[in-house]
Design a protein around this motif. Structure first.
Motif, PDB file in Angstrom:
ATOM      1  N   GLU A 136       0.821  -1.208   0.000  1.00  0.00           N
ATOM      2  CA  GLU A 136       0.000   0.000   0.000  1.00  0.00           C
ATOM      3  C   GLU A 136       0.860   1.265   0.000  1.00  0.00           C
ATOM      4  OE1 GLU A 136      -3.087  -0.291   2.971  1.00  0.00           O
ATOM      5  OE2 GLU A 136      -4.079  -1.913   1.854  1.00  0.00           O
ATOM      6  N   PRO A 137       1.754   1.387  -0.981  1.00  0.00           N
ATOM      7  CA  PRO A 137       2.654   2.549  -1.000  1.00  0.00           C
ATOM      8  C   PRO A 137       1.937   3.866  -1.270  1.00  0.00           C
ATOM      9  CG  PRO A 137       2.869   1.290  -3.029  1.00  0.00           C
ATOM     10  CD  PRO A 137       2.012   0.474  -2.111  1.00  0.00           C
ATOM     11  N   ASP A 138       0.671   3.804  -1.683  1.00  0.00           N
ATOM     12  CA  ASP A 138      -0.098   5.036  -1.858  1.00  0.00           C
ATOM     13  C   ASP A 138      -0.753   5.492  -0.563  1.00  0.00           C
ATOM     14  OD1 ASP A 138      -1.759   2.756  -1.973  1.00  0.00           O
ATOM     15  OD2 ASP A 138      -3.289   3.801  -3.145  1.00  0.00           O
ATOM     16  N   GLY A 139      -0.492   4.795   0.531  1.00  0.00           N
ATOM     17  CA  GLY A 139      -1.028   5.173   1.841  1.00  0.00           C
ATOM     18  C   GLY A 139       0.074   5.707   2.732  1.00  0.00           C
ATOM     19  N   GLY A 140      -0.133   6.893   3.286  1.00  0.00           N
ATOM     20  CA  GLY A 140       0.890   7.501   4.123  1.00  0.00           C
ATOM     21  C   GLY A 140       1.239   6.696   5.358  1.00  0.00           C
ATOM     22  N   TRP A 141       0.332   5.832   5.790  1.00  0.00           N
ATOM     23  CA  TRP A 141       0.626   4.988   6.956  1.00  0.00           C
ATOM     24  C   TRP A 141       1.708   3.970   6.657  1.00  0.00           C
ATOM     25  CZ3 TRP A 141       0.468  -0.278   7.319  1.00  0.00           C
ATOM     26  CH2 TRP A 141      -0.119  -0.950   6.246  1.00  0.00           C
ATOM     27  N   ALA A 142       1.885   3.634   5.355  1.00  0.00           N
ATOM     28  CA  ALA A 142       2.783   2.549   4.961  1.00  0.00           C
ATOM     29  C   ALA A 142       4.045   3.025   4.258  1.00  0.00           C
ATOM     30  CB  ALA A 142       2.043   1.577   4.043  1.00  0.00           C
ATOM     31  N   PHE A 143       4.003   4.224   3.662  1.00  0.00           N
ATOM     32  CA  PHE A 143       5.143   4.696   2.874  1.00  0.00           C
ATOM     33  C   PHE A 143       5.112   6.216   2.856  1.00  0.00           C
ATOM     34  CE2 PHE A 143       7.030   5.592  -1.450  1.00  0.00           C
ATOM     35  CZ  PHE A 143       8.330   5.226  -1.120  1.00  0.00           C
ATOM     36  N   GLU A 144       6.212   6.819   3.263  1.00  0.00           N
ATOM     37  CA  GLU A 144       6.279   8.271   3.362  1.00  0.00           C
ATOM     38  C   GLU A 144       6.840   8.934   2.111  1.00  0.00           C
ATOM     39  OE1 GLU A 144       8.404   9.223   6.914  1.00  0.00           O
ATOM     40  OE2 GLU A 144       6.901   8.304   8.234  1.00  0.00           O
ATOM     41  N   GLY A 145       7.224   8.144   1.131  1.00  0.00           N
ATOM     42  CA  GLY A 145       7.795   8.706  -0.085  1.00  0.00           C
ATOM     43  C   GLY A 145       6.744   9.165  -1.077  1.00  0.00           C
ATOM     44  N   THR A 146       7.215   9.757  -2.155  1.00  0.00           N
ATOM     45  CA  THR A 146       6.351  10.214  -3.238  1.00  0.00           C
ATOM     46  C   THR A 146       6.099   9.075  -4.221  1.00  0.00           C
ATOM     47  OG1 THR A 146       8.207  10.863  -4.632  1.00  0.00           O
ATOM     48  CG2 THR A 146       7.399  12.503  -3.045  1.00  0.00           C
ATOM     49  N   PRO A 147       5.146   9.268  -5.134  1.00  0.00           N
ATOM     50  CA  PRO A 147       4.980   8.267  -6.196  1.00  0.00           C
ATOM     51  C   PRO A 147       6.260   8.064  -6.999  1.00  0.00           C
ATOM     52  CG  PRO A 147       3.089   9.729  -6.137  1.00  0.00           C
ATOM     53  CD  PRO A 147       4.100  10.308  -5.201  1.00  0.00           C
ATOM     54  N   GLU A 148       7.017   9.126  -7.200  1.00  0.00           N
ATOM     55  CA  GLU A 148       8.283   9.013  -7.924  1.00  0.00           C
ATOM     56  C   GLU A 148       9.297   8.186  -7.145  1.00  0.00           C
ATOM     57  OE1 GLU A 148       5.834  12.196  -9.430  1.00  0.00           O
ATOM     58  OE2 GLU A 148       6.581  11.880  -7.384  1.00  0.00           O
ATOM     59  N   ASP A 149       9.318   8.332  -5.823  1.00  0.00           N
ATOM     60  CA  ASP A 149      10.191   7.493  -4.991  1.00  0.00           C
ATOM     61  C   ASP A 149       9.821   6.023  -5.130  1.00  0.00           C
ATOM     62  OD1 ASP A 149      11.663   9.632  -3.844  1.00  0.00           O
ATOM     63  OD2 ASP A 149      10.140   9.927  -2.297  1.00  0.00           O
ATOM     64  N   TYR A 150       8.530   5.751  -5.101  1.00  0.00           N
ATOM     65  CA  TYR A 150       8.113   4.351  -5.240  1.00  0.00           C
ATOM     66  C   TYR A 150       8.483   3.811  -6.613  1.00  0.00           C
ATOM     67  CZ  TYR A 150       5.598   0.025  -5.471  1.00  0.00           C
ATOM     68  OH  TYR A 150       5.297  -1.314  -5.635  1.00  0.00           O
ATOM     69  N   ALA A 151       8.315   4.616  -7.648  1.00  0.00           N
ATOM     70  CA  ALA A 151       8.669   4.177  -9.003  1.00  0.00           C
ATOM     71  C   ALA A 151      10.136   3.778  -9.068  1.00  0.00           C
ATOM     72  CB  ALA A 151       8.366   5.285 -10.007  1.00  0.00           C
ATOM     73  N   ALA A 152      11.008   4.560  -8.442  1.00  0.00           N
ATOM     74  CA  ALA A 152      12.442   4.252  -8.454  1.00  0.00           C
ATOM     75  C   ALA A 152      12.728   2.962  -7.704  1.00  0.00           C
ATOM     76  CB  ALA A 152      13.227   5.411  -7.846  1.00  0.00           C
TER      77      ALA A 152
END
Length: 219
Positions: A136-152
């Motif tokens: 759930e990287p689009d949820g702030g509870w699970a991932f604090e990065g941006t969509p671009e961070d997740y893409a990388a």
């Protein structure tokens, strides 16, 4: 009598943690997931427990104890695992000063992160052949990065796994809110990541009413 696993649409979201779930509990959860006819069991694989040391430094040697135990249980119960790659170690994190609370931060060293993902997939192959990159990287509870961070991170993990465990499949981190397309649009548009081609299986977590938005993206 439980249904045959190969005919079952059921998988077990078992909340098994390679690092921290006691061994007897792991054994019981695998056995019960198999007994209800699950075709897969979903297991958290924490990279910091394998590669991270005190203070967020890199271990001299990886600690494979927890992962090896899960692999052995998968083989024993003939129950495939969906491994969720979580908790990058502090030394690759963008917030090492927060150690040990660095688990939600994006990585700063994507090259090393990709290498670690590949090493884990190689170690677990062929018992674990499906790897979900984050949860759930689009949820702030699970991932604090941006969509671009997740893409990388997705791109790096995909390439590392493809190099070291080429038979494995990469699963997109389960979207918490698939109806909100803006986050995913940014992932796919992230410069240099080519994220739309860096996973084999799409993944969304559907809750509540089933009238979710389904969109078609270019190949």
């Amino acid at each position: 009598m439980p249904a045959p696993a190969d005919a079952s649409p059921i998988s077990a979201h078992a909340m098994v943690y390679t690092c921290c779930t006691p061994s007897p509990m792991k054994e019981r959860i695998f056995a019960e997931a198999k007994a209800v006819g699950a075709s897969y069991i979903r297991v958290d694989v924490e990279l910091d427990a394998i590669f991270g040391d005190v203070g967020g430094a890199k271990r001299e040697e990886p600690d494979w104890t927890g992962l090896d135990e899960v692999v052995a249980l998968s083989r024993k119960h003939r129950l495939p695992v969906l491994g969720i790659l979580l908790a990058p170690p502090g030394y690759v994190s963008s917030c090492p000063e927060r150690w040990p609370d660095t688990r939600l931060c994006p990585v700063a060293d994507t090259e090393e992160y990709g290498r670690l993902a590949g090493e884990v997939a190689k170690r677990a192959a062929p018992a674990i052949a499906h790897w979900e990159i984050g949860n759930e990287p689009d949820g702030g509870w699970a991932f604090e990065g941006t969509p671009e961070d997740y893409a990388a991170m997705l791109s790096a993990a995909h390439d590392g796994i493809a190099e070291r465990a080429p038979a494995a499949k990469v699963v997109f981190g389960g979207l918490m809110n698939p109806a909100a397309s803006g986050w995913l649009d940014r992932v796919f548009a992230a410069p240099g990541a080519d994220a739309i081609h860096k996973f084999d299986i799409a993944n969304a977590h559907l809750r509540g009413p089933t009238g979710m938005v389904v969109r078609r993206y270019p190949e």
